[in-house]
Scaffold this motif. Sequence first.
Motif, mmCIF file in Angstrom:
data_model
loop_
_atom_site.group_PDB
_atom_site.id
_atom_site.type_symbol
_atom_site.label_atom_id
_atom_site.label_comp_id
_atom_site.label_asym_id
_atom_site.label_seq_id
_atom_site.Cartn_x
_atom_site.Cartn_y
_atom_site.Cartn_z
ATOM 1 N N SER A 134 35.982 0.337 44.009
ATOM 2 C CA SER A 134 36.538 -0.803 43.294
ATOM 3 C C SER A 134 37.190 -1.748 44.294
ATOM 4 O O SER A 134 38.097 -1.350 45.037
ATOM 5 N N ARG A 173 21.969 -8.803 38.065
ATOM 6 C CA ARG A 173 23.307 -8.899 38.663
ATOM 7 C C ARG A 173 24.133 -9.995 37.993
ATOM 8 O O ARG A 173 25.350 -9.868 37.875
ATOM 9 N N LYS A 228 26.111 -5.606 33.186
ATOM 10 C CA LYS A 228 27.447 -5.093 32.859
ATOM 11 C C LYS A 228 28.456 -5.421 33.943
ATOM 12 O O LYS A 228 29.609 -5.757 33.654
ATOM 13 N N GLN A 229 28.029 -5.317 35.209
ATOM 14 C CA GLN A 229 28.943 -5.563 36.313
ATOM 15 C C GLN A 229 29.420 -7.013 36.301
ATOM 16 O O GLN A 229 30.605 -7.298 36.500
ATOM 17 N N ALA A 256 31.849 -7.486 33.477
ATOM 18 C CA ALA A 256 33.147 -6.892 33.798
ATOM 19 C C ALA A 256 33.911 -7.770 34.788
ATOM 20 O O ALA A 256 35.130 -7.955 34.652
ATOM 21 N N ASN A 257 33.224 -8.321 35.790
ATOM 22 C CA ASN A 257 33.891 -9.201 36.754
ATOM 23 C C ASN A 257 34.417 -10.462 36.083
ATOM 24 O O ASN A 257 35.505 -10.963 36.420
ATOM 25 N N ASP A 306 39.751 -0.839 36.702
ATOM 26 C CA ASP A 306 38.488 -1.199 37.352
ATOM 27 C C ASP A 306 37.903 -0.007 38.095
ATOM 28 O O ASP A 306 36.668 0.157 38.125
ATOM 29 N N GLN A 334 34.195 1.329 37.569
ATOM 30 C CA GLN A 334 33.224 1.409 38.660
ATOM 31 C C GLN A 334 32.731 2.836 38.860
ATOM 32 O O GLN A 334 31.545 3.057 39.145
ATOM 33 N N GLN A 364 30.194 3.557 36.158
ATOM 34 C CA GLN A 364 28.936 2.890 36.452
ATOM 35 C C GLN A 364 28.171 3.609 37.559
ATOM 36 O O GLN A 364 26.952 3.792 37.473
ATOM 37 N N TRP A 365 28.890 4.018 38.597
ATOM 38 C CA TRP A 365 28.255 4.748 39.714
ATOM 39 C C TRP A 365 27.705 6.087 39.241
ATOM 40 O O TRP A 365 26.595 6.479 39.610
ATOM 41 N N ARG A 397 24.535 5.692 37.420
ATOM 42 C CA ARG A 397 23.410 5.421 38.319
ATOM 43 C C ARG A 397 22.875 6.688 38.962
ATOM 44 O O ARG A 397 21.700 6.764 39.326
#
Length: 356
Positions: free
Chosen positions: A29, A135, A139-140, A143-144, A207, A211, A214-215, A218
């Motif tokens: 993060s 990108r 989702k990323q 979130a940003n 965050d 993160q 999300q990782w 993946r």
Amino acid sequence: MADDSDDKTEDPTQKRLDDAHARGDVAKSQEVNTWFVIAGGTLVLSTFSGSMGGGILTPLRNVIANAGQIHADGAALLSLANLLGTAVLGAVGVPFLMLMIAAVAGNMIQHRLVWSAESLSPKFSKVSPGAGFKRIFGKQAAANFVKGIFKLIALGAVMMAVLWPERLRLESFLRFDPDVILNVTTNLTLQVLGAVVAMLAAVAIADYFFQYRQWYERQKMSLQEVKDEYKQSEGDPHIKGRIRQLRMQKAKKRMMAAVPKASVIITNPTHYSIALSYDRGMAAPICVAKGVDNIAFKIREVAKAHDIPIVENVPLARALYATVEIDDEIPVEHYHAVAEIIGYVMGLKRGFSGRR
């Protein structure tokens, strides 16, 4: 190309996680790094602001006060520059080192040290329009965007909460002495930074968990990937099963070859057969073969073909099968029962030899 993320339903194995770490793919993060840097800066400002200001101000005052006596030739100017540089470095060296430590700590607290050049290698996905679209609208990115809006609102609220009560005093700063203004602004700055650090701590924690999730998603694996990894690490189950079968067959052949050397076969007529070997001078009889059902029948067949006595003793056969392994001596608790059978067999052999 179709997205196969729906097939990745299995939790990642430890090998999968280790491989991801080796590639430099770790849960990270940027908000945690930002928090450590800002918190370190706040600590540096509150602790070293006076010493930094004094360390820089004193040599500059000396230069201004003695400006008429400073020689303008190259060697003198170089010496003056070295002197001022040393003074500035001495004033900001420790605070700068603390900021570097805070930046490194922000990474180290999230994951162990990573040495990987894979992230520097060119990848088509970095310039792929499809990947770029994901990108931007994934989702990323969402979130940003939410983080950015929240931080703007929270930062504005923090500054308003700290500075609004001081608005009247700020208006009168024009009439204050510069030293007083510096002290007041330093205190206000520290209050604002302290509130910002507290606000960013909540953002950084939330965050980081986002993160990490999300990782972790993946790294998930499909069922086929789990099977393939198992085959690579443990070997193909079919091959291992075939090897185990061949070993059992070889062990069975060796065991059946040892049956003709037995002194007696103790059986439960329908299920168990245990072949024992004993010669004078041995500490105890040794089990040279044992088996159940078909193997037990084969042992009895070989024994009959080689005129080896077969003795029926149901409880002893079951007990010996459960407690003694091939090429091991029989347990002490069975000495008496086995000794009676061995003595009986030897008596039969002596009687048969006498009649001959």
